[in-house]
Design a protein around this motif. Structure first.
Motif, short mmCIF file in Angstrom:
data_model
loop_
_atom_site.label_atom_id
_atom_site.label_comp_id
_atom_site.label_asym_id
_atom_site.label_seq_id
_atom_site.Cartn_x
_atom_site.Cartn_y
_atom_site.Cartn_z
N UNK A 26 16.23 61.63 19.71
CA UNK A 26 14.79 61.42 19.78
C UNK A 26 14.37 59.99 20.05
N UNK A 27 15.32 59.16 20.46
CA UNK A 27 15.02 57.73 20.65
C UNK A 27 14.38 57.43 22.00
N UNK A 28 14.45 58.37 22.95
CA UNK A 28 13.94 58.10 24.29
C UNK A 28 14.92 57.24 25.07
N UNK A 29 14.71 57.15 26.38
CA UNK A 29 15.59 56.32 27.20
C UNK A 29 16.91 57.01 27.48
N UNK A 30 17.98 56.22 27.57
CA UNK A 30 19.29 56.75 27.93
C UNK A 30 19.80 57.74 26.88
N UNK B 10 22.94 64.05 26.85
CA UNK B 10 24.32 63.62 26.64
C UNK B 10 25.31 64.73 26.98
N UNK B 11 24.86 66.00 26.86
CA UNK B 11 25.74 67.12 27.17
C UNK B 11 26.15 67.11 28.64
N UNK C 115 15.22 65.23 37.98
CA UNK C 115 14.02 64.73 38.64
C UNK C 115 14.03 63.24 38.95
N UNK C 116 14.64 62.42 38.09
CA UNK C 116 14.47 60.98 38.19
C UNK C 116 15.28 60.28 39.26
N UNK C 117 16.21 60.98 39.90
CA UNK C 117 17.04 60.35 40.93
C UNK C 117 18.07 59.42 40.33
N UNK D 2 19.59 59.11 32.90
CA UNK D 2 19.95 60.45 32.46
C UNK D 2 20.18 61.43 33.61
N UNK D 3 20.19 60.94 34.84
CA UNK D 3 20.40 61.80 36.00
C UNK D 3 21.69 62.63 35.83
N UNK D 4 21.62 63.92 36.13
CA UNK D 4 22.74 64.83 35.90
C UNK D 4 24.01 64.36 36.61
N UNK D 5 23.91 64.10 37.90
CA UNK D 5 25.10 63.75 38.67
C UNK D 5 25.72 62.44 38.18
N UNK D 6 24.85 61.51 37.82
CA UNK D 6 25.31 60.22 37.31
C UNK D 6 26.07 60.41 35.99
N UNK D 7 25.49 61.22 35.11
CA UNK D 7 26.11 61.47 33.82
C UNK D 7 27.40 62.27 33.96
N UNK D 8 27.38 63.29 34.81
CA UNK D 8 28.54 64.17 34.97
C UNK D 8 29.73 63.40 35.53
#
Length: 493
Positions: free
Chosen positions: A71-75, A81-82, A234-236, A241-247
């Motif tokens: 709940x901290x917002x941001x990264x 995180x999942x 959505x954020x690119x 938190x972008x999916x592809x970046x995180x994955x």
């Protein structure tokens, strides 16, 4: 509730917990020699290794940070995180089917021995040195956090100075690992994983009881809350938190910080066979995904519960879990939270101390190649084990003297840059047949993390707002790989 958990009671709980660990170490280390200390005689039950690795992966930092970040917002906000955890699964597949077969084929005790066979002594020593540096700083950082908690809640009220608290913290690890090494840790880490997950489970149960709801009701609360978003498209690429970046980051982090890390791989290499090690990896990765989801669910429930009782969320969200566990839930939750925190920290630190000892003995003292008597080798190993324990003590005391959490955090992050050269070295060895110019290996491997740090620090200005985040490992490895290519030549036929 907090008044029930007096320093004396907490000290008693910790003493009983470590008495159990020492009892386990007595039975597992009775006839242990170097073979058992380094690789448990390659007889570890794969299922125990899988369970124990959960605890080693979920450090004390993770134990309180993952719930707080929801709940901290941001990264890493909400369940984003999942996305990284799903990337872990890809990384574990690479480890199971590329790296583990490589390590078993070469019958390695230290995984960096592969670099010597493929790229030469300079690459071998450089890779091992980077591991020693990163793990020493990382283990010191985690133990520093534990020492602060013990000092504040347990030993400080008795007038014990901080340096003595640190010494006791490290001595406890040394006592139950000095004899059996990995042979002991495989069993103690299993216990510590159980303690950690039990603490999370009991906290979730107690929150449900306090809010007069069951498991289905809590799941519904999370789903309908603002904390439930999992995928972020959505954020690119500028969105952390972008999916592809995180994955992609998750996959690379796993390959580097598990597959190329002596600490994590030493447990796998203690299994009876490659097949057992692979089964361990499959089970471990599956349970880890479930455990991470459990921690995130706990985080969402902590925020929901705090709102329901009008509790102000602390500015440092890491403090939310301990605040609620120690102040607002039944005493049993507080007791198990203390045990879980200690278990989370020690399950990663104890194996680190053993891995540091193993790497130094094998990679720098050449113990496996030495013709010395077994008794002399065991004595040398004992001295190295003591030496690293003292080194951790010195670094932790230095951290405390700095008295600047931001500086210490930056040192911890800087240690992460040392995995980039390891990624570059192993990738170069696996994907090419070229031979390196020995004198340039160290300069390239030193320059890569420095350049990566400079680029990362200026990426927003230079790359139109782009932030690397965890992808910095990929950049670091790519720079290392490119530098190694420039100082190499085709192997002679």
């Amino acid at each position: 509730m907090l008044s029930q958990l007096t320093p004396t009671l907490i000290l008693g709980i910790i003493a009983a917990y470590f008495l159990l660990l020492i009892t386990i170490s007595y039975f597992t280390g009775r006839n242990a020699g170097n073979a058992e200390f380094f690789l448990a005689g390659r007889q570890s039950p794969w299922l125990l290794v899988a369970v124990g690795m959960i605890g080693a992966t979920l450090s004390g930092v993770t134990f309180i940070s993952i719930p707080g970040v929801v709940g901290a917002g941001g990264e890493n906000q909400a369940f984003s995180y999942m996305q990284m955890v799903f990337g872990y699964l890809l990384g574990y597949l690479v480890i199971a089917h590329v790296l583990l077969p490589l390590y078993y084929k070469n019958n390695l005790t230290s995984i960096y021995g592969y670099l010597e066979k493929r790229l030469g002594v300079e690459a071998y020593k450089t890779g091992a040195a980077y591991f020693l540096l990163s793990r020493t700083i990382g283990a010191s950082f985690r133990l520093y956090l534990v020492a602060i908690v013990l000092q504040h809640f347990v030993l400080g009220p008795f007038g014990v100075p901080f340096i003595a608290t640190v010494a006791i913290t490290i001595l406890l690890i040394w006592v139950y690992t000095f004899k059996g090494g990995i042979n002991t840790i495989v069993w103690t880490d299993t216990l510590q994983t159980a303690a950690m997950l039990s603490a999370v489970g009991l906290t979730i149960f107690s929150i449900g009881k306090a809010m007069e709801t069951d498991l289905a009701g809590m799941a519904s609360m999370i789903q309908s809350s603002s904390y439930s978003q999992l995928f972020f498209f959505e954020g690119g690429w500028n969105d952390p938190n972008n999916f592809f970046k995180q994955f992609i980051s998750g996959a690379l982090i796993t390959i580097v910080m598990t597959g190329l890390d002596q600490d994590m791989m030493q447990k796998n290499l203690s299994c009876r066979s490659l097949r057992d090690a692979q089964k361990n990896m499959y089970v471990f990765s599956s349970v880890l995904v479930a455990a991470k989801f459990l921690f995130l669910s706990l985080g969402a429930l902590l925020y929901i519960y705090a709102a329901s009782i009008g509790l102000q969320v602390p500015e440092r969200t890491d403090e939310l879990y301990p605040m609620i566990a120690l102040n607002h839930l039944p005493a049993a939750v507080g007791v198990l939270f203390v045990i879980g925190l200690i278990a989370a920290a020690y399950s990663s630190a104890d194996s680190a101390l053993t891995a540091l000892t193993t790497s130094f003995c094998v990679d720098f003292l050449g113990m496996e190649k030495s013709g010395a008597e077994e008794q002399d080798k065991q004595r040398t190993r004992l001295y190295v084990h003591i030496g690293f324990s003292v080194l951790l003590l010195i670094i932790i005391v230095a951290f405390n003297a700095l008295n600047n959490k931001d500086v210490i955090s930056q040192l911890f992050k800087a240690a992460g840059y040392t995995y980039g050269p390891l990624l570059g070295l192993f990738t170069f060895g696996l994907l090419t047949t070229r031979r390196l110019s020995p004198k340039w290996v160290v300069p390239v491997c030193v320059a890569a993390p420095v350049l990566s740090y400079v680029i990362n620090a200026n990426s927003e200005a230079w790359l139109m707002g782009f932030q690397f985040g965890f992808l910095i490992i990929a950049l670091n490895g790519l720079i290392t790989f490119g530098g190694l290519w420039l100082i190499s030549a085709e192997a002679e036929a």
